[in-house]
Design a protein around this motif. Structure first.
Motif, PDB file in Angstrom:
ATOM      1  N   ASP A  19       0.830  -1.207   0.000  1.00 30.66           N
ATOM      2  CA  ASP A  19       0.000   0.000   0.000  1.00 30.66           C
ATOM      3  C   ASP A  19       0.868   1.262   0.000  1.00 30.66           C
ATOM      4  OD1 ASP A  19      -2.621   1.538   0.626  1.00 30.66           O
ATOM      5  OD2 ASP A  19      -1.277   2.103   2.266  1.00 30.66           O
ATOM      6  N   TYR A  20       1.887   1.274   0.852  1.00 28.03           N
ATOM      7  CA  TYR A  20       2.746   2.459   0.925  1.00 28.03           C
ATOM      8  C   TYR A  20       3.538   2.628  -0.367  1.00 28.03           C
ATOM      9  CZ  TYR A  20       5.890   5.955   2.898  1.00 28.03           C
ATOM     10  OH  TYR A  20       6.593   7.117   3.147  1.00 28.03           O
ATOM     11  N   PHE A  26       6.518   2.113  11.215  1.00 29.95           N
ATOM     12  CA  PHE A  26       7.861   2.280  10.661  1.00 29.95           C
ATOM     13  C   PHE A  26       8.244   1.067   9.837  1.00 29.95           C
ATOM     14  CE2 PHE A  26      12.306   1.083  10.757  1.00 29.95           C
ATOM     15  CZ  PHE A  26      12.877   2.179  10.130  1.00 29.95           C
ATOM     16  N   VAL A  27       8.005  -0.127  10.362  1.00 24.05           N
ATOM     17  CA  VAL A  27       8.407  -1.344   9.656  1.00 24.05           C
ATOM     18  C   VAL A  27       7.759  -1.397   8.278  1.00 24.05           C
ATOM     19  CG1 VAL A  27       8.461  -3.856   9.720  1.00 24.05           C
ATOM     20  CG2 VAL A  27       8.728  -2.570  11.841  1.00 24.05           C
ATOM     21  N   SER A  28       6.472  -1.118   8.200  1.00 28.69           N
ATOM     22  CA  SER A  28       5.774  -1.213   6.914  1.00 28.69           C
ATOM     23  C   SER A  28       6.212  -0.114   5.946  1.00 28.69           C
ATOM     24  CB  SER A  28       4.260  -1.182   7.121  1.00 28.69           C
ATOM     25  OG  SER A  28       3.861  -0.038   7.839  1.00 28.69           O
ATOM     26  N   PRO A  68       1.101   6.878   7.028  1.00 22.27           N
ATOM     27  CA  PRO A  68       1.544   5.479   7.048  1.00 22.27           C
ATOM     28  C   PRO A  68       0.425   4.577   6.556  1.00 22.27           C
ATOM     29  CG  PRO A  68       1.071   6.235   9.273  1.00 22.27           C
ATOM     30  CD  PRO A  68       1.012   7.444   8.388  1.00 22.27           C
ATOM     31  N   PRO A  69       0.749   3.389   6.066  1.00 20.58           N
ATOM     32  CA  PRO A  69      -0.290   2.492   5.549  1.00 20.58           C
ATOM     33  C   PRO A  69      -1.210   1.996   6.655  1.00 20.58           C
ATOM     34  CG  PRO A  69       1.833   1.375   5.643  1.00 20.58           C
ATOM     35  CD  PRO A  69       2.094   2.818   5.939  1.00 20.58           C
ATOM     36  N   ALA A  70      -2.481   1.928   6.359  1.00 23.26           N
ATOM     37  CA  ALA A  70      -3.460   1.423   7.319  1.00 23.26           C
ATOM     38  C   ALA A  70      -3.537  -0.090   7.217  1.00 23.26           C
ATOM     39  CB  ALA A  70      -4.827   2.041   7.037  1.00 23.26           C
ATOM     40  N   ARG A 100      -5.544  -9.543  -0.086  1.00 21.94           N
ATOM     41  CA  ARG A 100      -6.128  -8.791  -1.203  1.00 21.94           C
ATOM     42  C   ARG A 100      -5.078  -8.332  -2.203  1.00 21.94           C
ATOM     43  NH1 ARG A 100      -5.823  -3.196  -0.932  1.00 21.94           N
ATOM     44  NH2 ARG A 100      -5.039  -2.310   1.015  1.00 21.94           N
ATOM     45  N   ARG A 101      -3.808  -8.454  -1.849  1.00 20.18           N
ATOM     46  CA  ARG A 101      -2.745  -8.013  -2.740  1.00 20.18           C
ATOM     47  C   ARG A 101      -2.188  -9.183  -3.541  1.00 20.18           C
ATOM     48  NH1 ARG A 101      -2.895  -2.553  -3.292  1.00 20.18           N
ATOM     49  NH2 ARG A 101      -3.029  -1.522  -1.273  1.00 20.18           N
ATOM     50  N   GLY A 102      -2.065  -8.993  -4.843  1.00 27.97           N
ATOM     51  CA  GLY A 102      -1.496 -10.028  -5.692  1.00 27.97           C
ATOM     52  C   GLY A 102       0.012  -9.886  -5.808  1.00 27.97           C
ATOM     53  N   PRO A 103       0.618 -10.543  -6.776  1.00 23.99           N
ATOM     54  CA  PRO A 103       2.074 -10.478  -6.962  1.00 23.99           C
ATOM     55  C   PRO A 103       2.539  -9.052  -7.275  1.00 23.99           C
ATOM     56  CG  PRO A 103       1.122 -12.302  -8.201  1.00 23.99           C
ATOM     57  CD  PRO A 103      -0.027 -11.458  -7.727  1.00 23.99           C
ATOM     58  N   VAL A 104       3.696  -8.708  -6.788  1.00 23.96           N
ATOM     59  CA  VAL A 104       4.298  -7.401  -7.061  1.00 23.96           C
ATOM     60  C   VAL A 104       5.751  -7.620  -7.442  1.00 23.96           C
ATOM     61  CG1 VAL A 104       2.788  -6.076  -5.534  1.00 23.96           C
ATOM     62  CG2 VAL A 104       4.879  -7.092  -4.627  1.00 23.96           C
ATOM     63  N   THR A 105       6.319  -6.628  -8.087  1.00 19.34           N
ATOM     64  CA  THR A 105       7.721  -6.698  -8.506  1.00 19.34           C
ATOM     65  C   THR A 105       8.530  -5.675  -7.737  1.00 19.34           C
ATOM     66  OG1 THR A 105       7.098  -7.406 -10.732  1.00 19.34           O
ATOM     67  CG2 THR A 105       9.323  -6.520 -10.433  1.00 19.34           C
ATOM     68  N   GLU A 106       9.553  -6.153  -7.066  1.00 19.64           N
ATOM     69  CA  GLU A 106      10.431  -5.252  -6.318  1.00 19.64           C
ATOM     70  C   GLU A 106      11.297  -4.470  -7.290  1.00 19.64           C
ATOM     71  OE1 GLU A 106      13.796  -5.484  -2.752  1.00 19.64           O
ATOM     72  OE2 GLU A 106      13.284  -7.283  -3.901  1.00 19.64           O
TER      73      GLU A 106
END
Length: 679
Positions: free
Chosen positions: A56-57, A81-83, A150-152, A158-164
C-alpha cells in the motif's frame, strides 16, 4: 539463475509460507494500574498483513511525481515504521530513518535540515504522535515536503504479486549521529543488509523459534538492523517498545523478555547499567530470564564493571553466563564487525592507564583500565590494527587504528566523494593487493585474535550511543555567558570508558569570585538544553592558560590529562574530575518505584517535596540544593534523566506522564503544577 536475496524477498517468502504468523509485536505503555503495575497494550502484525501494508505504501509513493532523492521516516519505533521502511525497499526509493523531533528542538532542527538537504528528501512519513504542521517552526524545509500517511491495516490476501524495484546504490541511508553542521549518510546496499544478517546469524545463532525483544530506536543502526531487518529476513518474531518507555522503567525490557520468552536482544552499555542501578529488588521478584540466549552489548565503550554487575544481579534470575556478548561495530560497516559466539564469555584485560595512547599495551595490577574484549571478527571481515600515520599494520598488543574490509562495509557517504575516499578507500602500506579498508577512527588492539577497543583517534565524545563533537559543545557553552573567552575552551570525555564529560574554559580577566559559579551554571544549562547531556566537570581557567599547539589549535587530550592529574591551572573546578571508578554499586537499593504512590490527587504543594527527592536522586545532588524555580538543566538533568523522572511521576500518581511534560515544565514548581492539572 535465481535472484539474490533481499529483505523484501525474504518477507514475500514468509508471507507465502506463514501469512498468519506474527512477525512483529509493538508494546504501548499507558498509565499505571491502581496497584502500580504497567498498563501495556500489545499490537501484532502478521507477515501477510505486513506485506499488504508495505505494498500500500509503495503504491502511494508511486503516484507521486518524484525527483531523485529519498524518503524521510520520522519514527522512534513501531509497526508503521516497519511497513513504511519495507514499502520504500519495494518501491526502490532509499529511505532515511531519522529521530522524530523532540526537545531540545534547537539541535534537532539543524540536524533535520541538514539531512533533508544532503539526501535530497522530497517526501516524508511520520509517527502518529508527530504533528508536522506544529513542527513547521523548526525548519521551513519540513513544510516543503510531500507528506504521506503510514499504511493502514489491510484485508490480508487482497494483494497479488508485485515486482520489487531494485536500483543501484543505497537501499537506505543511515545518517551517523554527530555534528549538526555536516551530516553524513552511509549508503547501505541490499547486499550489505543480507551479508550482515548472515554474519549475525552465524555468530549469535537464530532459528524460527527465536524471539527478539528490543527498546532500541529504529532510526539507529542497532535498532534497525538487529531488531527489525534480522528477524524479518530470518523469519522470527520481534517485540518492540519505545526507548523512552524503557528509560522511564528499565524493568519493562526485562519483563518483556520474560513474558515473550525472548531469546535475543542488543543494547549499549548504558542500557545494562540502567538495569543494574534503576531496577529495585522488589521489581525483580519472580523475574525469569532463563530464555535469554544472547544479550549483545555494543555501540559505545563497554565497561567491565557494568558487565560484572549485570551478570551478578541477573544471573540469579536465570541469565546464562554465556548470554552477555560484548561486540563492536559501526554504521559504516552496516552494524556489527566483531562479537563472541556461544562459547565466549565476557572477559577483559587489566591495561595500565598510561600505556593507552602510547602504542605498546602493558598489563598491570595497579592503576589499570579493564579493557573489555569485543570478540573475534565476524566471518568475512578482514580486521587490521594499523598505525594511523604510516598505514603499516602493527603487531598484537600494540594499539592502533581499527581498519576493516568485508562485504558488510557500505559503499560510502552519499554525495561525498572526498570523505568516501578518505574513510572507505584506505590502503595498507606495502600491501600489493590494494584491498580497500574502512578507517573506523577507533583505536584498539588485538590479543589472541580478539578485538579490544581503547578509544577514539579523534575527539568525538560518545554518550548513550550518540556521537557529540567537542567543537559543538564548546560553541554552545561559550555563547551561554559573555564571561567565557571565545575559542578558548575544550570539551572531552573524562576517560575512554566513561560517559562523564569535562569542559575546560578560559574566562575573561574581570570574571572572579562568585561570578565563576554563574558562568559554570550558564554553560552547564546551555549544554543540557541543547544536547540533552550533562557536563560532569567544568574547569574555569585564567586567560592564556589552555593548552594549544604551535599553530593555535586546542589540545583537548592534553587539557584532559592535566585536569585529571591535578596540574591544570584553574580558578575553580565545578564538579568532580578524577579517573572513573565505574557506576556506584546500588544493586537493590534504588528503582523507579521508590516512592509510595496514591491514587488520590496531590496538590502542587505536596508534589514539590516528592519531586525534589526524586530529581535529586536521579541527578545525584543534595535535595536541599534544588531551587523550586530553577531549571532542572542547571543541576545537570539530561534527556535520559527527564525520561526517568517522568517514569517516577507516573508511578507516584498512577497516571500516564510523557517525558514532554518534564521538558515543557523544567522546574519543580512548574512540573508540580502541570502534574496537578493532569490528575
Amino acid at each position: 539463475m535465481s535472484s539474490p536475496m533481499t529483505v523484501w524477498r525474504a518477507l514475500e517468502r514468509h508471507a507465502a509460507a506463514h501469512p498468519d504468523r506474527v512477525a512483529f509485536t509493538y508494546l504501548r505503555f499507558g498509565a499505571p494500574t491502581p496497584d502500580g503495575r504497567d498498563n501495556v497494550r500489545a499490537e501484532d502484525v502478521t507477515y501477510g498483513d505486513l506485506r499488504d501494508r508495505a505494498i500500500d505504501y509503495a503504491e502511494r509513493l508511486g503516484t507521486l511525481d518524484r525527483p531523485a532523492g529519498a524518503v524521510l521516516l520520522l519514527y522512534a519505533s513501531g509497526l508503521d515504521f516497519v511497513s513504511t521502511f519495507l514499502g520504500c525497499l519495494l518501491a526502490g526509493v532509499p529511505s532515511v530513518p531519522a529521530p522524530p523531533p523532540r526537545r531540545p528542538y534547537a539541535r534537532i532542527a539543524e540536524r533535520l535540515t541538514g539531512i533533508i538537504e544532503d539526501a535530497g528528501v522530497w517526501v516524508g512519513t511520520a509517527a502518529a504522535n508527530v504533528s508536522v504542521r506544529e513542527l513547521a517552526f523548526l525548519t521551513p524545509r519540513l513544510t516543503e515536503l510531500a507528506w504521506l500517511d503510514p499504511p493502514a491495516p489491510a484485508d490480508r490476501g487482497r494483494r497479488g504479486p508485485v515486482t520489487e524495484r531494485i536500483t543501484e546504490g543505497a537501499a537506505y541511508l543511515q545518517y551517523t549521529s554527530g555534528s549538526t553542521s555536516a551530516p553524513k549518510g552511509v549508503e547501505v546496499t541490499h547486499a550489505n543488509l543480507i551479508e550482515q544478517v548472515n554474519a549475525l546469524d552465524e555468530r549469535f545463532g537464530h532459528d524460527s523459534t527465536s524471539v527478539m525483544v528490543s527498546w532500541l530506536p529504529v532510526f539507529h543502526d542497532m535498532g534497525l538492523i538487529y531488531s527489525v531487518v534480522t528477524p524479518l529476513v530470518l523469519g522470527f518474531r520481534s517485540v518492540l517498545m519505545l526507548p523512552e518507555d524503557f528509560a522511564a522503567r528499565p524493568i519493562r525490557w526485562l519483563r518483556a523478555i520474560q513474558d515473550y520468552r525472548g531469546t535475543h536482544s542488543m543494547a549499549p552499555n548504558f542500557g545494562f547499567d540502567l538495569c543494574v542501578r534503576k531496577v529495585a529488588e522488589s521489581e525483580r521478584q519472580g523475574l525469569d530470564l532463563s530464555s535469554w540466549q544472547v544479550s549483545a552489548d555494543a555501540s559505545e565503550p563497554i565497561r567491565a564493571r557494568t558487565v560484572t554487575a549485570f551478570e551478578r544481579v541477573y544471573g540469579s534470575y536465570g541469565l546464562a553466563p554465556t548470554a552477555h556478548r560484548p561486540a563492536y561495530g559501526l554504521a559504516e560497516a552496516t552494524l556489527i564487525v566483531t562479537g563472541g559466539g556461544p562459547e565466549h564469555r565476557a572477559k577483559w584485560l587489566p591495561v595500565k592507564r598510561d600505556s593507552l595512547g602510547n602504542g605498546q599495551i602493558e598489563l598491570h595490577t595497579e592503576d589499570v583500565w579493564d579493557v573489555v574484549s569485543c570478540g573475534p571478527p565476524f566471518d568475512g571481515f578482514d580486521l587490521r590494527i594499523v598505525d594511523p600515520e604510516t598505514h603499516l599494520e602493527v603487531p598484537h598488543r600494540v594499539e592502533g587504528e581499527i581498519w576493516v574490509s568485508g562485504p558488510c562495509v557500505a559503499d560510502g557517504y552519499y554525495g561525498k566523494a572526498e570523505a568516501t575516499e578518505e574513510t572507505f578507500r584506505a590502503r595498507l602500506s606495502g600491501d600489493h593487493s590494494q584491498v580497500p579498508y574502512l578507517r573506523t577512527g577507533d583505536l584498539g588492539f588485538l590479543d589472541d585474535g580478539e578485538l579490544y577497543v581503547t578509544g577514539r583517534r579523534k575527539d568525538i565524545i560518545i554518550v548513550r550511543g550518540q556521537n557529540h563533537y567537542p567543537q559543538d559543545i564548546e560553541q554552545v557553552a561559550e555563547s551561554a555567558h559573555p564571561g567565557l573567552r571565545q575559542g578558548c575552551g575544550a570539551a572531552f570525555a573524562l576517560d575512554a570508558y566513561d560517559e562523564r564529560i569535562g569542559l575546560a574554559f578560559e574566562v575573561r580577566e574581570d570574571v572572579a569570585g562568585e561570578s565563576l559559579a554563574e558562568v559554570a551554571d550558564a554553560a552547564r544549562r546551555a549544554v543540557a538544553e541543547t544536547f540533552g547531556i550533562t557536563l560532569d566537570t567544568i574547569a574555569l581557567m585564567p586567560t592564556g592558560t589552555i593548552p594549544k599547539t604551535s599553530s593555535g589549535k586546542i589540545r583537548r587530550s592534553e587539557c584532559r590529562r592535566r585536569l585529571l592529574a591535578g596540574v591544570l591551572e584553574v580558578h575553580r573546578v565545578f564538579g568532580g574530575a578524577s579517573p572513573a571508578t565505574g557506576p556506584a554499586d546500588t544493586t537493590g537499593t534504588t528503582g523507579t518505584t521508590g516512592t509510595t504512590g496514591t491514587t488520590a490527587a496531590m496538590p502542587p504543594a505536596l508534589l514539590v517535596p516528592a519531586l525534589r527527592l526524586a530529581a535529586a536522586r536521579i541527578i545525584g545532588v543534595d535535595p536541599g540544593g534544588i531551587d523550586d524555580h530553577a531549571p532542572f538543566a542547571q543541576y545537570g538533568l539530561d534527556s535520559l534523566g527527564a525520561e526517568e523522572l517522568a517514569g517516577v511521576c507516573a508511578q507516584l500518581l498512577r497516571i500516564e506522564v510523557p517525558a514532554t511534560v518534564v521538558y515543557d515544565n523544567p522546574t519543580l514548581h512548574g512540573l508540580a503544577t502541570a502534574l496537578a492539572r493532569l490528575q
